[in-house]
Design an enzyme around this catalytic site. Sequence first.
Site, PDB file in Angstrom:
ATOM      1  N   TYR A   1     -14.996  -2.391   4.113  1.00  0.00           N
ATOM      2  CA  TYR A   1     -14.151  -3.329   3.368  1.00  0.00           C
ATOM      3  C   TYR A   1     -14.888  -4.667   3.359  1.00  0.00           C
ATOM      4  O   TYR A   1     -15.115  -5.246   4.416  1.00  0.00           O
ATOM      5  CB  TYR A   1     -12.797  -3.500   4.060  1.00  0.00           C
ATOM      6  CG  TYR A   1     -11.874  -2.305   3.886  1.00  0.00           C
ATOM      7  CD1 TYR A   1     -12.008  -1.173   4.683  1.00  0.00           C
ATOM      8  CD2 TYR A   1     -10.864  -2.312   2.929  1.00  0.00           C
ATOM      9  CE1 TYR A   1     -11.169  -0.078   4.520  1.00  0.00           C
ATOM     10  CE2 TYR A   1     -10.015  -1.232   2.763  1.00  0.00           C
ATOM     11  CZ  TYR A   1     -10.172  -0.112   3.557  1.00  0.00           C
ATOM     12  OH  TYR A   1      -9.347   0.963   3.388  1.00  0.00           O
TER      13      TYR A   1
ATOM     14  N   PRO B   1      -3.667  -0.619  -3.036  1.00  0.00           N
ATOM     15  CA  PRO B   1      -4.395   0.428  -2.304  1.00  0.00           C
ATOM     16  C   PRO B   1      -5.250  -0.060  -1.126  1.00  0.00           C
ATOM     17  O   PRO B   1      -5.840   0.759  -0.423  1.00  0.00           O
ATOM     18  CB  PRO B   1      -5.278   1.079  -3.382  1.00  0.00           C
ATOM     19  CG  PRO B   1      -5.372   0.078  -4.477  1.00  0.00           C
ATOM     20  CD  PRO B   1      -4.137  -0.745  -4.430  1.00  0.00           C
TER      21      PRO B   1
ATOM     22  N   LYS C   1      -2.192   3.404   1.878  1.00  0.00           N
ATOM     23  CA  LYS C   1      -0.915   3.878   2.418  1.00  0.00           C
ATOM     24  C   LYS C   1      -0.083   4.757   1.465  1.00  0.00           C
ATOM     25  O   LYS C   1       0.827   5.456   1.902  1.00  0.00           O
ATOM     26  CB  LYS C   1      -0.039   2.670   2.806  1.00  0.00           C
ATOM     27  CG  LYS C   1      -0.539   1.918   4.018  1.00  0.00           C
ATOM     28  CD  LYS C   1      -0.145   2.623   5.298  1.00  0.00           C
ATOM     29  CE  LYS C   1      -0.902   2.135   6.501  1.00  0.00           C
ATOM     30  NZ  LYS C   1      -2.047   2.973   6.880  1.00  0.00           N
TER      31      LYS C   1
ATOM     32  N   TYR D   1      -3.457   0.962  10.327  1.00  0.00           N
ATOM     33  CA  TYR D   1      -4.351   1.651   9.387  1.00  0.00           C
ATOM     34  C   TYR D   1      -4.387   3.155   9.660  1.00  0.00           C
ATOM     35  O   TYR D   1      -4.327   3.962   8.727  1.00  0.00           O
ATOM     36  CB  TYR D   1      -5.752   1.045   9.519  1.00  0.00           C
ATOM     37  CG  TYR D   1      -6.737   1.470   8.458  1.00  0.00           C
ATOM     38  CD1 TYR D   1      -6.743   0.871   7.198  1.00  0.00           C
ATOM     39  CD2 TYR D   1      -7.689   2.449   8.716  1.00  0.00           C
ATOM     40  CE1 TYR D   1      -7.657   1.249   6.232  1.00  0.00           C
ATOM     41  CE2 TYR D   1      -8.609   2.832   7.754  1.00  0.00           C
ATOM     42  CZ  TYR D   1      -8.584   2.224   6.522  1.00  0.00           C
ATOM     43  OH  TYR D   1      -9.501   2.605   5.560  1.00  0.00           O
TER      44      TYR D   1
END
Length: 391
Positions: free
Chosen positions: A200, A290, A294, A382
């Site tokens: 990320y 997104p 989830k 997460y």
Amino acid sequence: MRTQVGIVGAGPAGLMLAHLLHQQGIEAVILENRSRAYCEGRIRAGLLEQWSTDLLIALGVGARMQREAMFHDGNYVLFNGELHYLDFRELVGQGVTIYGQQEIVKDLIAQRLADGGQILFEVENVSVHDLDTEKPRIRFRHGGIDNDLVCDFIGGCDGFHGICRPSFPAGALATYEREYPFGWVGILSESPPPEDELIYAYHERGFALYTMRSPTRARLYVQCKPDDDVADWPDARIWEELHIRLAGVRKLEEGRIIDKVVTPMRSFVVEPMQSGRLFLAGDSAHIVPPTGAKGMNLAFADVMVLARAIEAFYRADRTDLLDGYSRVCLRRVWKAQRFSWWMTQMLHRFDFSNAFDMRRQLAELDYLATSHAAQITLAENYTGLPLELPE
Ligand code: RFL
Ligand code: PHB
């Protein structure tokens, strides 16, 4: 036609609900307005929480996933050109699984057909009726013939653009919504992953996410304008942005792009998720951006609660779990909303002229990279909060 549970939609929510009911000996019919090939080919989610992975295995629909999926113990956060690894396994003792949503859909469809369960594809003109009675009905057209499916319950699993949510009586729903000033352009590329796990990335030009589908297929997303079209993103522009935003990653190999989509970003919840004998589950009731991965996991959580409630109705004549459906689901939904919003606000550029925001975001990322407490919080959410099912 008559069945116990009529299900609208053969996405992850509808297919999983039918499978859970089948395992309890409860009959269902799924009505889907698209073709089987379309449902099995739609590229969307890729990441499963730990409990979702465990669930697929426990339910006997995880064998191919166990062979073909990629099991990850952590992921990377990239900012200021530096990669920081978050070791979920060490932080919270669980990980995540990368396995395409369309593969799960294929596995669930195959299992349902092997079990002799019914799925009617390419139905038209679906509408729901008599929701406040003990015999709600789904009206639809299939193969040129109009039908009425009389049921005890209806599962509204028809996604964000479906017909079930709009069929609630006027004024019955409260809507909570937030739109973001950006979207994602996503590609599937025939190229190997530059790292083994997800990255990320926060960059002054905007967010980027590097994920994957297999050792030879990379899935990459780049923050774009909310109203951008795929035509605004020729292949060369996507690669150029990825090289800039993912600078610091060891090797980013380019490959042939085999899929390209633009996804708008929104947070959306309706309350309650039930009207009489119609129960919404998954994207028909809520949408998350997104960034937290989830959506499909929440769809599975909803139908776990719903299947348990329907089973208690048939087995023990109980209606309390049905009555509590919305309340139980919404507790998890709002925690997922909070987490998805938090990941989104930390990693995207909202206002490119606001230098304060950027400094604040970098401080938040620095805190995450250096604080054990912050890392545990991210890892716990997460990889998936525990699924709480009422007794
Ligand atoms: P779906 O998958 O939209 O399925 C609904 C089904 O209902 C059918 N339908 C109808 N059928 C009959 N009559 C009608 N009138 C109908 N109207 C619609 C549709 O054809 C369809 O087959 O909803 P469901 O089952 O609730 O599943 C939700 C998930 O699809 C969604 O939350 C995820 O894809 C979200 N998502 C992610 N979730 C994760 O858990 N992990 C991820 O990594 C992740 N990444 C993502 C994502 C979604 C993305 N996009 C494209 C929105 C990444 C992206 C880019
Ligand atoms: C994906 O693999 O498509 C994916 C993974 C993580 C996300 C979103 C999408 O947050």
